[in-house]
Design a protein around this motif. Structure first.
Motif, PDB file in Angstrom:
ATOM      1  N   THR A 151       0.829  -1.207   0.000  1.00 60.75           N
ATOM      2  CA  THR A 151       0.000   0.000   0.000  1.00 60.75           C
ATOM      3  C   THR A 151       0.863   1.256   0.000  1.00 60.75           C
ATOM      4  OG1 THR A 151      -1.739  -1.167   1.208  1.00 60.75           O
ATOM      5  CG2 THR A 151      -1.810   1.237   1.236  1.00 60.75           C
ATOM      6  N   LEU A 152       1.899   1.272   0.848  1.00 59.25           N
ATOM      7  CA  LEU A 152       2.786   2.431   0.925  1.00 59.25           C
ATOM      8  C   LEU A 152       3.487   2.685  -0.401  1.00 59.25           C
ATOM      9  CD1 LEU A 152       4.179   4.608   2.683  1.00 59.25           C
ATOM     10  CD2 LEU A 152       5.921   2.894   3.252  1.00 59.25           C
ATOM     11  N   ALA A 153       3.924   1.622  -1.066  1.00 59.98           N
ATOM     12  CA  ALA A 153       4.600   1.778  -2.354  1.00 59.98           C
ATOM     13  C   ALA A 153       3.645   2.328  -3.402  1.00 59.98           C
ATOM     14  CB  ALA A 153       5.167   0.438  -2.811  1.00 59.98           C
ATOM     15  N   GLY A 154       2.385   1.892  -3.384  1.00 60.21           N
ATOM     16  CA  GLY A 154       1.420   2.406  -4.339  1.00 60.21           C
ATOM     17  C   GLY A 154       1.206   3.905  -4.183  1.00 60.21           C
ATOM     18  N   VAL A 155       1.088   4.367  -2.942  1.00 55.50           N
ATOM     19  CA  VAL A 155       0.934   5.803  -2.682  1.00 55.50           C
ATOM     20  C   VAL A 155       2.193   6.557  -3.099  1.00 55.50           C
ATOM     21  CG1 VAL A 155       0.597   7.532  -0.884  1.00 55.50           C
ATOM     22  CG2 VAL A 155      -0.721   5.403  -0.824  1.00 55.50           C
ATOM     23  N   SER A 156       3.360   5.986  -2.816  1.00 61.29           N
ATOM     24  CA  SER A 156       4.626   6.641  -3.162  1.00 61.29           C
ATOM     25  C   SER A 156       4.774   6.794  -4.666  1.00 61.29           C
ATOM     26  CB  SER A 156       5.809   5.836  -2.599  1.00 61.29           C
ATOM     27  OG  SER A 156       5.737   5.747  -1.189  1.00 61.29           O
ATOM     28  N   VAL A 157       4.429   5.749  -5.420  1.00 64.23           N
ATOM     29  CA  VAL A 157       4.554   5.814  -6.881  1.00 64.23           C
ATOM     30  C   VAL A 157       3.614   6.870  -7.450  1.00 64.23           C
ATOM     31  CG1 VAL A 157       4.130   4.542  -9.008  1.00 64.23           C
ATOM     32  CG2 VAL A 157       5.419   3.474  -7.153  1.00 64.23           C
ATOM     33  N   ALA A 158       2.388   6.924  -6.920  1.00 65.19           N
ATOM     34  CA  ALA A 158       1.444   7.948  -7.382  1.00 65.19           C
ATOM     35  C   ALA A 158       1.992   9.345  -7.115  1.00 65.19           C
ATOM     36  CB  ALA A 158       0.092   7.764  -6.693  1.00 65.19           C
ATOM     37  N   ALA A 159       2.611   9.542  -5.948  1.00 69.63           N
ATOM     38  CA  ALA A 159       3.202  10.846  -5.621  1.00 69.63           C
ATOM     39  C   ALA A 159       4.378  11.157  -6.538  1.00 69.63           C
ATOM     40  CB  ALA A 159       3.651  10.859  -4.155  1.00 69.63           C
TER      41      ALA A 159
ATOM     42  N   ALA B 277       2.967  12.164 -10.043  1.00 66.18           N
ATOM     43  CA  ALA B 277       2.340  13.487 -10.013  1.00 66.18           C
ATOM     44  C   ALA B 277       3.380  14.592  -9.859  1.00 66.18           C
ATOM     45  CB  ALA B 277       1.319  13.548  -8.873  1.00 66.18           C
ATOM     46  N   ALA B 278       4.320  14.408  -8.903  1.00 69.56           N
ATOM     47  CA  ALA B 278       5.354  15.420  -8.701  1.00 69.56           C
ATOM     48  C   ALA B 278       6.281  15.505  -9.912  1.00 69.56           C
ATOM     49  CB  ALA B 278       6.157  15.099  -7.442  1.00 69.56           C
ATOM     50  N   GLY B 279       6.568  14.355 -10.533  1.00 73.31           N
ATOM     51  CA  GLY B 279       7.406  14.367 -11.727  1.00 73.31           C
ATOM     52  C   GLY B 279       6.772  15.130 -12.868  1.00 73.31           C
ATOM     53  N   ALA B 280       5.443  15.050 -12.996  1.00 77.75           N
ATOM     54  CA  ALA B 280       4.748  15.808 -14.039  1.00 77.75           C
ATOM     55  C   ALA B 280       4.915  17.306 -13.815  1.00 77.75           C
ATOM     56  CB  ALA B 280       3.261  15.431 -14.047  1.00 77.75           C
ATOM     57  N   VAL B 281       4.779  17.740 -12.559  1.00 77.81           N
ATOM     58  CA  VAL B 281       4.947  19.169 -12.257  1.00 77.81           C
ATOM     59  C   VAL B 281       6.382  19.606 -12.530  1.00 77.81           C
ATOM     60  CG1 VAL B 281       4.845  20.906 -10.434  1.00 77.81           C
ATOM     61  CG2 VAL B 281       3.079  19.140 -10.563  1.00 77.81           C
TER      62      VAL B 281
ATOM     63  N   LEU C 109      12.410   8.304 -17.754  1.00 77.43           N
ATOM     64  CA  LEU C 109      10.997   7.926 -17.699  1.00 77.43           C
ATOM     65  C   LEU C 109      10.778   6.526 -18.263  1.00 77.43           C
ATOM     66  CD1 LEU C 109       9.325  11.300 -18.787  1.00 77.43           C
ATOM     67  CD2 LEU C 109       9.499  10.328 -16.484  1.00 77.43           C
ATOM     68  N   ALA C 110      11.561   6.156 -19.295  1.00 75.97           N
ATOM     69  CA  ALA C 110      11.426   4.817 -19.863  1.00 75.97           C
ATOM     70  C   ALA C 110      11.847   3.750 -18.853  1.00 75.97           C
ATOM     71  CB  ALA C 110      12.279   4.705 -21.131  1.00 75.97           C
ATOM     72  N   VAL C 111      12.955   3.995 -18.150  1.00 73.14           N
ATOM     73  CA  VAL C 111      13.384   3.047 -17.116  1.00 73.14           C
ATOM     74  C   VAL C 111      12.356   2.988 -15.991  1.00 73.14           C
ATOM     75  CG1 VAL C 111      15.196   2.476 -15.461  1.00 73.14           C
ATOM     76  CG2 VAL C 111      15.803   3.424 -17.690  1.00 73.14           C
ATOM     77  N   LEU C 112      11.804   4.157 -15.633  1.00 76.50           N
ATOM     78  CA  LEU C 112      10.790   4.190 -14.580  1.00 76.50           C
ATOM     79  C   LEU C 112       9.565   3.390 -14.981  1.00 76.50           C
ATOM     80  CD1 LEU C 112       9.872   5.290 -11.851  1.00 76.50           C
ATOM     81  CD2 LEU C 112       9.040   7.335 -13.030  1.00 76.50           C
TER      82      LEU C 112
ATOM     83  N   VAL D 286      19.168   2.653 -11.256  1.00 76.27           N
ATOM     84  CA  VAL D 286      19.449   3.250 -12.561  1.00 76.27           C
ATOM     85  C   VAL D 286      18.719   4.589 -12.696  1.00 76.27           C
ATOM     86  CG1 VAL D 286      19.230   2.935 -15.055  1.00 76.27           C
ATOM     87  CG2 VAL D 286      19.828   0.989 -13.613  1.00 76.27           C
ATOM     88  N   VAL D 287      17.481   4.643 -12.207  1.00 81.06           N
ATOM     89  CA  VAL D 287      16.725   5.893 -12.226  1.00 81.06           C
ATOM     90  C   VAL D 287      17.458   6.965 -11.419  1.00 81.06           C
ATOM     91  CG1 VAL D 287      14.573   7.004 -11.521  1.00 81.06           C
ATOM     92  CG2 VAL D 287      14.513   4.758 -12.606  1.00 81.06           C
ATOM     93  N   LEU D 288      18.019   6.578 -10.276  1.00 75.97           N
ATOM     94  CA  LEU D 288      18.777   7.538  -9.468  1.00 75.97           C
ATOM     95  C   LEU D 288      20.020   8.025 -10.206  1.00 75.97           C
ATOM     96  CD1 LEU D 288      18.730   6.170  -5.800  1.00 75.97           C
ATOM     97  CD2 LEU D 288      17.451   8.072  -6.763  1.00 75.97           C
ATOM     98  N   ALA D 289      20.671   7.139 -10.968  1.00 74.39           N
ATOM     99  CA  ALA D 289      21.837   7.551 -11.749  1.00 74.39           C
ATOM    100  C   ALA D 289      21.439   8.583 -12.804  1.00 74.39           C
ATOM    101  CB  ALA D 289      22.483   6.334 -12.408  1.00 74.39           C
ATOM    102  N   ALA D 290      20.310   8.350 -13.482  1.00 74.83           N
ATOM    103  CA  ALA D 290      19.829   9.325 -14.463  1.00 74.83           C
ATOM    104  C   ALA D 290      19.471  10.644 -13.792  1.00 74.83           C
ATOM    105  CB  ALA D 290      18.611   8.766 -15.200  1.00 74.83           C
ATOM    106  N   THR D 291      18.915  10.569 -12.591  1.00 82.70           N
ATOM    107  CA  THR D 291      18.592  11.788 -11.845  1.00 82.70           C
ATOM    108  C   THR D 291      19.850  12.578 -11.525  1.00 82.70           C
ATOM    109  OG1 THR D 291      16.664  10.706 -10.862  1.00 82.70           O
ATOM    110  CG2 THR D 291      17.482  12.683  -9.768  1.00 82.70           C
TER     111      THR D 291
END
Length: 444
Positions: free
Chosen positions: A339-347, A350-354, A379-382, A429-434
Motif C-alpha cells: 500500500t505504501l509503495a502504491g501511494v509513493s509511486v502515485a506521488a 504526479a510530482a514528476g509531471a509538475v 521515464l522509460a526506465v521508470l 538506474v533511475v537515481l543515476a539518471a537523476t
C-alpha cells in the motif's frame, strides 16, 4: 483495482500533456546579455574596466574572469545587481604583439539558484594597425573527471538519502521490531555514513567544476570558502548539519530498538530530520528554473519523499524482512508496504509531471535537447520499474496467503524476492539518471 490503476496513470499522463502544452517559456541559466565595451570592439588602448550585464542577478563572488590565464578583480561597480565590473590591467606593447593586438577575457558565472556554470569569451582589438583578425580565445572547459566524480557523489548522496529516510519510515510505520535486525541496522548505518560523506565532498566538487578546476582543487580550502559565500554553499552547509543531527536519531534507534521506533518523541525527531534532509537536497535542484518556483519546490520535495519511501522500503524489505521468512511479518509488513509503495509511486508520477512542466517547459525541449532526451530515458526506465512493481503487487494479492500458510517456504517466496531485487536495481538506474540531470543544465 486493476482497472483503477491504468485510469489513474492515464489521468496523470493527460495532466502532464496539458501542463507541457500550456506552460510558458521557462527561464534558463544565467547568461551574459551585454558588455561595455561591446564584444569585438576596436579600442585604442586597454580599457580600465569592462562592465558585464547578465540575464539575472549575480554576486561578484560567483563571477570569475581571466585574461591570459590570470584572474582579474571583479566588483559590483554600482550598476545594479545584474551587473559587475572587472578591472583590466594595462597590456604592454610586447604583450600586444604576442597576442596580435587582441584582449580576450574569459568569463564564468555560477547560477545563484543551482550552482550550474555558464561561460564565454569577450574579445577586443586594441589597435587598428594589427595585421591579423581577432581570434577568439579558447573557452576553458570544465574537467570531465570532476564532472564524473560530481555525478557519482550526487548518486551516492541520493541513494544514501533514500535508504536512510525510507528505512527510518519503514521501521516507524510498518516494522518497529526490525530495529533489532542486524542487516537493517547495517543498511541504516552505512547510508548515514554515505550521506554525510557525499554532503562533504559534493560542495568541493561543485566548486571545482564551477571554477574550471581539477580533482586536486576539491581538497583545497579555498574551493570550499569560495562556494560557501554563495547561496548554494549555504544550503550545502545546512545539509551537512542535517546529517550530523541525523546521527542523533540513528543512535537513539540503535540503542532503543523497537521501543524507540514506537516512541512518539523519536518519530517526531526522525520526521524533522528526514524533512530537513529532503528539503536541503531539493533546494539545489532545477525546481527553481521555471516561472513557478514555489510549485517546483513543493513538487521536488514530494518527489524525493516518494522515491525515499519506495526505494528505502524496498531495500529493507529485500535485505531485512524477506530473508527471515517469518509468517507474521510477511503477512503484516508485505501488505503494508504494498500500500505504501502504491501511494509513493502515485506521488512520484504526479510530482514528476509538475517538475517536467517546471524545468523543461515544452514538448519541443523535451524531444530536442540533451536534457529532455535524458529525462525521457529516465521515464522509460521508470516505466519498466512500474511494470515489475505491478508484478510484485500481483504476487502479494495472489500468493502471499499461500506463502504465509507454508511459513515462508523458500520456493514460494523466491519469485517475489527476484521481482523486488529487479525493481530495486532499476530504481538505482533511475537515481543515476537523476544525478546526471541535476548536474546538467536544462536545454530550452
Amino acid at each position: 483495482m486493476r482497472r483503477r490503476a491504468p485510469s489513474l496513470l492515464a489521468l496523470l499522463l493527460t495532466a502532464l500533456a496539458t501542463l507541457l502544452f500550456a506552460a510558458p517559456p521557462a527561464s534558463a541559466h544565467t547568461e551574459l546579455e551585454s558588455s561595455a565595451p561591446k564584444d569585438g570592439a576596436r579600442l585604442l588602448h586597454t580599457p580600465a574596466t569592462v562592465r558585464l550585464t547578465f540575464s539575472e542577478p549575480v554576486e561578484p563572488a560567483d563571477v570569475h574572469i581571466k585574461a591570459a590565464g590570470k584572474p582579474l578583480t571583479v566588483s559590483r561597480g554600482g550598476h545594479g545587481n545584474d551587473t559587475v565590473e572587472v578591472t583590466v590591467p594595462k597590456i604592454s606593447e610586447q604583450e600586444q604583439r604576442r597576442d596580435r593586438g587582441d584582449l580576450a577575457l574569459t568569463w564564468q558565472v555560477l547560477d545563484m539558484e543551482d550552482g550550474h556554470l555558464t561561460s564565454g569569451t569577450l574579445s577586443f582589438r586594441l589597435t587598428a594597425k594589427a595585421g591579423h583578425p581577432a581570434e577568439a580565445a579558447a573557452i576553458p572547459e570544465p574537467s570531465e573527471a570532476v564532472h564524473s566524480a560530481w555525478v557519482a557523489v550526487r548518486w551516492a548522496g541520493y541513494l544514501s538519502l533514500a535508504l536512510f529516510v525510507g528505512g527510518l519510515a519503514f521501521l516507524a510505520l510498518l516494522w518497529p521490531q526490525g530495529a533489532w535486525d542486524r542487516r537493517t541496522r547495517r543498511v541504516l548505518t552505512l547510508s548515514w555514513a554515505g550521506g554525510l560523506a557525499a554532503s562533504l565532498f559534493a560542495p568541493g566538487l561543485q566548486g571545482a567544476y564551477g571554477t574550471m578546476g581539477t580533482l586536486g582543487d576539491v581538497f583545497q580550502p579555498a574551493t570550499y570558502t569560495d562556494l560557501l559565500n554563495t547561496e548554494v554553499g549555504v544550503v550545502a552547509a545546512c545539509r551537512v548539519l542535517m546529517w550530523v543531527l541525523a546521527a542523533i536519531a540513528l543512535a537513539a534507534l540503535l540503542q532503543g530498538g523497537d521501543r524507540a521506533a514506537r516512541s512518539p518523541g523519536w518519530r517526531v525527531g526522525a520526521l524533522a530530520v528526514g524533512l530537513g534532509l529532503l528539503r536541503t537536497t531539493s533546494m539545489t535542484g532545477h525546481n527553481s528554473e521555471g516561472t513557478h518556483p514555489g510549485w517546483g519546490a513543493v513538487a521536488d520535495l514530494v518527489h524525493l519523499l516518494g522515491v525515499s519511501l519506495w526505494l528505502g522500503g524496498l531495500t529493507v524489505l529485500l535485505l531485512g524482512v524477506l530473508p527471515r521468512r517469518r509468517p507474521d511479518e510477511l503477512s503484516a509488513v508485505v501488505t503494508g508496504y504494498s500500500t505504501l509503495a502504491g501511494v509513493s509511486v502515485a506521488a512520484i508520477v504526479a510530482a514528476g509531471a509538475v517538475l517536467t512542466w517546471q524545468v523543461v517547459g515544452s514538448f519541443e525541449a523535451l524531444f530536442h535537447t540533451g536534457y529532455g532526451q535524458l529525462l525521457l530515458l529516465k521515464l522509460a526506465v521508470l516505466a519498466a520499474v512500474l511494470l515489475i512493481a505491478q508484478r510484485s503487487r500481483g504476487w502479494v494479492r495472489t500468493r502471499l496467503d499461500i506463502a504465509v500458510l507454508l511459513r515462508g517456504d523458500r520456493a514460494t517466496v523466491r519469485p517475489f524476492v527476484h521481482s523486488v531485487a529487479a525493481e530495486t536495481g532499476l530504481v538505482l538506474v533511475v537515481l543515476a539518471a537523476t544525478s546526471l540531470l541535476v548536474t546538467s543544465a536544462p536545454g530550452r
